[in-house]
Design a protein around this motif. Structure first.
Motif, PDB file in Angstrom:
ATOM      1  N   MET A   1       9.217  11.980  30.568  1.00 40.16           N
ATOM      2  CA  MET A   1      10.155  10.901  30.380  1.00 40.16           C
ATOM      3  C   MET A   1       9.815  10.230  29.044  1.00 40.16           C
ATOM      4  O   MET A   1       8.653  10.036  28.717  1.00 40.16           O
ATOM      5  N   ILE A   2      10.837   9.895  28.291  1.00 39.72           N
ATOM      6  CA  ILE A   2      10.655   9.215  27.007  1.00 39.72           C
ATOM      7  C   ILE A   2      11.417   7.893  27.047  1.00 39.72           C
ATOM      8  O   ILE A   2      12.576   7.850  27.451  1.00 39.72           O
ATOM      9  N   VAL A   3      10.732   6.813  26.638  1.00 41.69           N
ATOM     10  CA  VAL A   3      11.325   5.480  26.600  1.00 41.69           C
ATOM     11  C   VAL A   3      11.099   4.934  25.198  1.00 41.69           C
ATOM     12  O   VAL A   3       9.999   5.048  24.652  1.00 41.69           O
ATOM     13  N   GLU A   4      12.144   4.323  24.608  1.00 40.46           N
ATOM     14  CA  GLU A   4      12.060   3.857  23.224  1.00 40.46           C
ATOM     15  C   GLU A   4      12.389   2.371  23.098  1.00 40.46           C
ATOM     16  O   GLU A   4      13.157   1.835  23.898  1.00 40.46           O
ATOM     17  N   ALA A   5      11.797   1.746  22.092  1.00 46.06           N
ATOM     18  CA  ALA A   5      12.114   0.358  21.742  1.00 46.06           C
ATOM     19  C   ALA A   5      11.878   0.192  20.245  1.00 46.06           C
ATOM     20  O   ALA A   5      11.095   0.931  19.642  1.00 46.06           O
ATOM     21  N   THR A   6      12.562  -0.778  19.649  1.00 45.57           N
ATOM     22  CA  THR A   6      12.395  -1.064  18.226  1.00 45.57           C
ATOM     23  C   THR A   6      12.265  -2.565  18.027  1.00 45.57           C
ATOM     24  O   THR A   6      12.669  -3.360  18.885  1.00 45.57           O
ATOM     25  N   GLN A   7      11.710  -2.942  16.889  1.00 47.68           N
ATOM     26  CA  GLN A   7      11.623  -4.354  16.525  1.00 47.68           C
ATOM     27  C   GLN A   7      11.618  -4.461  15.002  1.00 47.68           C
ATOM     28  O   GLN A   7      10.805  -3.836  14.337  1.00 47.68           O
ATOM     29  N   ASP A   8      12.545  -5.219  14.482  1.00 48.12           N
ATOM     30  CA  ASP A   8      12.622  -5.527  13.050  1.00 48.12           C
ATOM     31  C   ASP A   8      12.529  -7.035  12.910  1.00 48.12           C
ATOM     32  O   ASP A   8      13.170  -7.771  13.667  1.00 48.12           O
ATOM     33  N   PHE A   9      11.735  -7.496  11.927  1.00 46.68           N
ATOM     34  CA  PHE A   9      11.632  -8.927  11.692  1.00 46.68           C
ATOM     35  C   PHE A   9      11.130  -9.180  10.278  1.00 46.68           C
ATOM     36  O   PHE A   9      10.626  -8.283   9.614  1.00 46.68           O
ATOM     37  N   THR A  10      11.282 -10.428   9.842  1.00 51.22           N
ATOM     38  CA  THR A  10      10.880 -10.855   8.507  1.00 51.22           C
ATOM     39  C   THR A  10       9.999 -12.080   8.620  1.00 51.22           C
ATOM     40  O   THR A  10      10.275 -12.981   9.406  1.00 51.22           O
ATOM     41  N   LEU A  11       8.914 -12.095   7.846  1.00 52.46           N
ATOM     42  CA  LEU A  11       8.020 -13.247   7.783  1.00 52.46           C
ATOM     43  C   LEU A  11       8.017 -13.793   6.364  1.00 52.46           C
ATOM     44  O   LEU A  11       7.917 -13.024   5.407  1.00 52.46           O
ATOM     45  N   PRO A  12       8.113 -15.103   6.207  1.00 54.37           N
ATOM     46  CA  PRO A  12       7.976 -15.665   4.860  1.00 54.37           C
ATOM     47  C   PRO A  12       6.541 -15.464   4.369  1.00 54.37           C
ATOM     48  O   PRO A  12       5.596 -15.490   5.160  1.00 54.37           O
ATOM     49  N   TRP A  13       6.360 -15.249   3.072  1.00 55.30           N
ATOM     50  CA  TRP A  13       5.027 -15.067   2.495  1.00 55.30           C
ATOM     51  C   TRP A  13       4.895 -15.981   1.301  1.00 55.30           C
ATOM     52  O   TRP A  13       5.672 -15.882   0.350  1.00 55.30           O
ATOM     53  N   THR A  14       3.928 -16.882   1.350  1.00 58.07           N
ATOM     54  CA  THR A  14       3.763 -17.852   0.267  1.00 58.07           C
ATOM     55  C   THR A  14       2.652 -17.455  -0.700  1.00 58.07           C
ATOM     56  O   THR A  14       2.514 -18.063  -1.758  1.00 58.07           O
ATOM     57  N   GLY A  15       1.853 -16.450  -0.345  1.00 58.00           N
ATOM     58  CA  GLY A  15       0.775 -16.009  -1.231  1.00 58.00           C
ATOM     59  C   GLY A  15       1.298 -15.106  -2.333  1.00 58.00           C
ATOM     60  O   GLY A  15       2.504 -14.870  -2.462  1.00 58.00           O
ATOM     61  N   ASP A  16       0.372 -14.568  -3.099  1.00 60.58           N
ATOM     62  CA  ASP A  16       0.790 -13.681  -4.185  1.00 60.58           C
ATOM     63  C   ASP A  16       1.093 -12.275  -3.654  1.00 60.58           C
ATOM     64  O   ASP A  16       0.774 -11.946  -2.506  1.00 60.58           O
ATOM     65  N   ASP A  17       1.715 -11.468  -4.504  1.00 54.90           N
ATOM     66  CA  ASP A  17       2.133 -10.125  -4.097  1.00 54.90           C
ATOM     67  C   ASP A  17       0.952  -9.238  -3.717  1.00 54.90           C
ATOM     68  O   ASP A  17       1.032  -8.475  -2.753  1.00 54.90           O
ATOM     69  N   ALA A  18      -0.134  -9.329  -4.454  1.00 54.07           N
ATOM     70  CA  ALA A  18      -1.301  -8.490  -4.159  1.00 54.07           C
ATOM     71  C   ALA A  18      -1.845  -8.789  -2.761  1.00 54.07           C
ATOM     72  O   ALA A  18      -2.222  -7.868  -2.024  1.00 54.07           O
ATOM     73  N   ALA A  19      -1.888 -10.054  -2.377  1.00 51.27           N
ATOM     74  CA  ALA A  19      -2.370 -10.430  -1.044  1.00 51.27           C
ATOM     75  C   ALA A  19      -1.418  -9.920   0.040  1.00 51.27           C
ATOM     76  O   ALA A  19      -1.857  -9.472   1.103  1.00 51.27           O
ATOM     77  N   ALA A  20      -0.117  -9.981  -0.210  1.00 54.22           N
ATOM     78  CA  ALA A  20       0.865  -9.482   0.752  1.00 54.22           C
ATOM     79  C   ALA A  20       0.703  -7.980   0.955  1.00 54.22           C
ATOM     80  O   ALA A  20       0.709  -7.486   2.089  1.00 54.22           O
ATOM     81  N   LEU A  21       0.563  -7.241  -0.139  1.00 54.41           N
ATOM     82  CA  LEU A  21       0.393  -5.790  -0.027  1.00 54.41           C
ATOM     83  C   LEU A  21      -0.916  -5.443   0.670  1.00 54.41           C
ATOM     84  O   LEU A  21      -0.962  -4.528   1.496  1.00 54.41           O
ATOM     85  N   ALA A  22      -1.976  -6.182   0.378  1.00 60.30           N
ATOM     86  CA  ALA A  22      -3.254  -5.951   1.048  1.00 60.30           C
ATOM     87  C   ALA A  22      -3.116  -6.202   2.551  1.00 60.30           C
ATOM     88  O   ALA A  22      -3.681  -5.458   3.367  1.00 60.30           O
ATOM     89  N   PHE A  23      -2.365  -7.225   2.937  1.00 62.29           N
ATOM     90  CA  PHE A  23      -2.168  -7.557   4.349  1.00 62.29           C
ATOM     91  C   PHE A  23      -1.455  -6.423   5.093  1.00 62.29           C
ATOM     92  O   PHE A  23      -1.912  -5.967   6.131  1.00 62.29           O
ATOM     93  N   VAL A  24      -0.337  -5.947   4.568  1.00 59.15           N
ATOM     94  CA  VAL A  24       0.423  -4.917   5.286  1.00 59.15           C
ATOM     95  C   VAL A  24      -0.266  -3.564   5.244  1.00 59.15           C
ATOM     96  O   VAL A  24       0.020  -2.706   6.075  1.00 59.15           O
TER      97      VAL A  24
END
Length: 155
Positions: A1-24
């Motif tokens: 049996m296969i069961v699927e779910a998805t989730q898309d969302f957006t978070l505001p980021w106030t730090g710099d781009d390098a910190a955001a990329l390091a986080f993800v």
């Protein structure tokens, strides 16, 4: 049996781009506060752990997952890897990208559940009940994901 779910969302980021990329690109950090994950391990190649799924009548089921992490110019992707020798496991796929002052996430869950052969009315009803419970649980898991990632991002 296969069961699927998805989730898309957006978070505001106030730090710099390098910190955001390091986080993800650091799933151990980004997913550290997600309550339904256990034994989360990450290294330079990917992430693995267990998704905890409560199913009525069966208790809590541990669904192992393994995904490869690939950095992209604007974030990272998770690509699910198959797991053999398990009666139940989950594919966890995802994309995270930085766009201006926001982090965009898209996750896909695909649970593989081995169930006994549905023979007769009772077996079919049992399979339908398990499918519905698993779908509700995966949907709940997907809805809770943004809160865990938001907490980790604020630390």
């Amino acid at each position: 049996m296969i069961v699927e779910a998805t989730q898309d969302f957006t978070l505001p980021w106030t730090g710099d781009d390098a910190a955001a990329l390091a986080f993800v690109r650091d799933p151990a950090r980004a997913l550290a506060r997600v309550r339904f994950l256990r034994d989360l391990r990450a290294d330079g190649k990917g992430v693995r752990g267990e998704l905890l799924v409560p199913l009525p009548g069966l208790g809590e089921v541990d669904l192992p997952f393994r995904s490869v992490l690939t950095p992209t110019p604007d974030g990272a992707t998770l690509t699910p890897q198959p797991i053999s020798g398990e009666r139940a496991w989950v594919e966890v796929a995802g994309q995270a990208r930085l766009d201006g002052g926001a982090l965009h996430f898209a996750f896909q869950f695909c649970a593989h559940l081995a169930t006994p052969d549905a023979q007769g009315w009772g077996g079919a009803a049992f399979e339908k009940m398990i499918r519905a419970a698993a779908a509700r649980t995966l949907d709940r898991v997907a809805r809770e994901l943004p809160a865990g990632i938001t907490q980790a991002a604020q630390e």
